[in-house]
Design an enzyme around this catalytic site. Structure first.
Site, PDB file in Angstrom:
ATOM      1  N   ARG A  28       0.832  -1.187   0.000  1.00  0.00           N
ATOM      2  CA  ARG A  28       0.000   0.000   0.000  1.00  0.00           C
ATOM      3  C   ARG A  28       0.867   1.237   0.000  1.00  0.00           C
ATOM      4  NH1 ARG A  28      -3.254   0.187   5.150  1.00  0.00           N
ATOM      5  NH2 ARG A  28      -4.667  -0.977   3.882  1.00  0.00           N
ATOM      6  N   LEU A 174      -4.500  -6.030  -2.532  1.00  0.00           N
ATOM      7  CA  LEU A 174      -3.528  -4.989  -2.169  1.00  0.00           C
ATOM      8  C   LEU A 174      -3.511  -4.721  -0.673  1.00  0.00           C
ATOM      9  CD1 LEU A 174      -3.591  -2.292  -4.973  1.00  0.00           C
ATOM     10  CD2 LEU A 174      -2.192  -4.320  -4.706  1.00  0.00           C
ATOM     11  N   GLU A 175      -4.642  -4.853  -0.019  1.00  0.00           N
ATOM     12  CA  GLU A 175      -4.695  -4.520   1.405  1.00  0.00           C
ATOM     13  C   GLU A 175      -4.092  -5.602   2.294  1.00  0.00           C
ATOM     14  OE1 GLU A 175      -5.444  -1.700   2.747  1.00  0.00           O
ATOM     15  OE2 GLU A 175      -6.079  -0.709   0.921  1.00  0.00           O
ATOM     16  N   SER A 176      -4.288  -6.863   1.925  1.00  0.00           N
ATOM     17  CA  SER A 176      -3.777  -7.914   2.814  1.00  0.00           C
ATOM     18  C   SER A 176      -3.302  -9.144   2.064  1.00  0.00           C
ATOM     19  CB  SER A 176      -4.871  -8.335   3.814  1.00  0.00           C
ATOM     20  OG  SER A 176      -5.898  -9.063   3.156  1.00  0.00           O
TER      21      SER A 176
END
Ligand SMILES: [Ca+2]
Length: 447
Positions: A28, A174-176
């Site tokens: 990120r 993308l976040e995790s």
């Protein structure tokens, strides 16, 4: 939800057989978790540390009393006093004494959270380095596998909220990294540390109150409430206030559980969030375009919006050689200047910005979703011979521009609208393509 970078540890889970043995990093672009946070126009600092958050140092009599140990001891004493003061404010905000005691049992001051907070702006990546990772072959393959594994659920989420499943999966990726890196920092400790620290203390204290409200509602337990160092939680990294406002219970068990291994509530919450901010079903975030020779680069601005038909009249067509379909008003975005990929971005680009306003992030989500859906890579090349300017170089560029009569209105190392305008004016004055891109070449010309 705002960008919050990541301190984490993990177990690889939930990602299907295609990912066996492959560990991805969450990815990120970092910016301060603040609505006014400025974002450099063409670089995105990216958090890549993958290490558990260390416990704060415990000062013992046996240990040599180093300046760091004194600092840690001071912090701990001050921290305890701060917790006592905060308790009154939390209770006045409606948190019960029972919930407060339970949530603060074992809470600690976390040195590493502060270290992460201080180190946020050190790294810069070019957009192409960022996208190489955001839409890597591995992340695309894992995204396809995750989508296949959760297809029925994602179809149901898409039907309810109108957000395409590829987009929801791309945010998850993308976040995790599809749930693999949700973060294991205890959220109450992290937010208490950041509130006590004082740099943006008010913001973090409001997040801490929100976290306590979540615990009071019984959605999860203090032990399960883990996440990244700055308070983002679960598969798609909601901060507590965003959770309170937008998270949903998709499974119907009465709890909005974004921390569970089952990603249903988290993915539905992301779709609900994007829907709430105006997601338009069936419209792309953006498309790659080709600009005509002699294009007026002043038109490449988010402020200028035209229909694809009007852009076509100026010679702007899809990179596939066809006219861009009518997706509504679009702007031309050149994330790496005239020598890189050109994009026409639509309303959904702005909706993804509500997750994280960095251009690199939005393009990362959009492009990854396209790739998961089966589209190919961008057709144009990036100026890969360039590297990102460092913070010091960006400051130097601003000083040199201002000294040459192209006022950047400050030397903050951030390439915002005033600096871009100054760059364009300088470029015109020396016969360069006036694309406003802060390249190494530009800096060399200034020197
Ligand atoms: Ca639920």
């Amino acid at each position: 939800m705002r960008a919050l970078s990541f301190g984490l540890c993990f177990t690889l889970a939930l990602v299907g057989s295609a990912s066996a043995g492959l560990v991805e990093r969450s990815l990120r672009p970092e910016m301060r978790p603040s609505s006014e946070a400025p974002v450099a126009a063409q670089t995105a600092a990216v958090a890549v540390a993958i290490r558990p958050i260390a416990r704060p140092a415990v000062v013992t009599k046996e240990r040599a009393v180093t300046p760091a140990a004194i600092l840690a001891a001071t912090s701990n004493a001050g921290f305890k006093r701060w917790v006592s003061g905060f308790r009154g404010r939390a209770l006045r905000a409606g948190i019960s004494a029972t919930v407060f005691e339970r949530s603060f049992r074992g809470v600690q001051y976390l040195d590493n959270v502060i270290k992460r907070d201080r180190n946020q702006s050190e790294f810069s990546k070019t957009i192409w380095d960022y996208l190489d990772s955001a839409a890597s072959d591995t992340r695309i393959a894992n995204g396809k596998a995750a989508l296949a594994q959760h297809r029925a659920k994602l179809n149901a989420i898409e039907a309810r909220y109108g957000v395409e499943k590829e987009v929801v999966v791309a945010v998850w990726g993308l976040e995790s990294a599809y749930g693999a890196f949700r973060g294991n920092t205890p959220i109450v400790s992290a937010l208490a540390t950041l509130s006590y620290d004082g740099r943006r203390g008010q913001f973090f204290e409001s997040q801490l109150i929100a976290a306590l409200k979540i615990l009071q509602a019984g959605d999860t337990s203090p032990e399960n409430m883990t996440g990244s160092w700055a308070g983002a939680m679960g598969h798609t990294q909601f901060i507590p206030t965003s959770y309170l406002d937008y998270a949903v219970d998709f499974t119907g068990d009465g709890r909005r559980d974004i921390w569970a291994d089952d990603p249903s509530d988290a993915l539905a919450s992301t779709a609900a969030y994007l829907s709430r901010f105006g997601w338009e079903t069936g419209v792309p975030w953006g498309v790659e375009v080709t600009l005509p020779r002699g294009f007026d680069y002043d038109l490449a601005s988010r402020k200028i919006k035209k229909s694809p038909t009007d852009w076509a009249a100026l010679g702007v067509i899809g990179a596939n050689g066809k006219a861009v379909p009518n997706h509504g008003a679009g702007s031309i975005l050149l994330p790496a200047g005239a020598r890189g990929v050109a994009l026409m971005v639509f309303k959904n680009f702005k909706v993804i910005e509500r997750y994280n306003a960095a251009d690199a992030y939005v393009i990362g989500v959009g492009h990854l979703s396209d790739r998961i859906g089966g589209s190919g890579p961008f057709k144009a090349d990036w100026p890969r011979e360039d590297r990102a300017l460092t913070f010091v170089e960006r400051q130097q560029m601003q000083r040199l521009l201002s000294a040459a009569g192209f006022n950047t209105k400050g030397v903050d190392g951030k390439v915002g609208p005033k600096t871009i305008a100054a760059i364009k004016d300088f470029q015109r004055s020396v016969g360069m393509v006036p694309d406003g891109y802060a390249s190494l070449d530009l800096l060399k010309r200034l020197r």
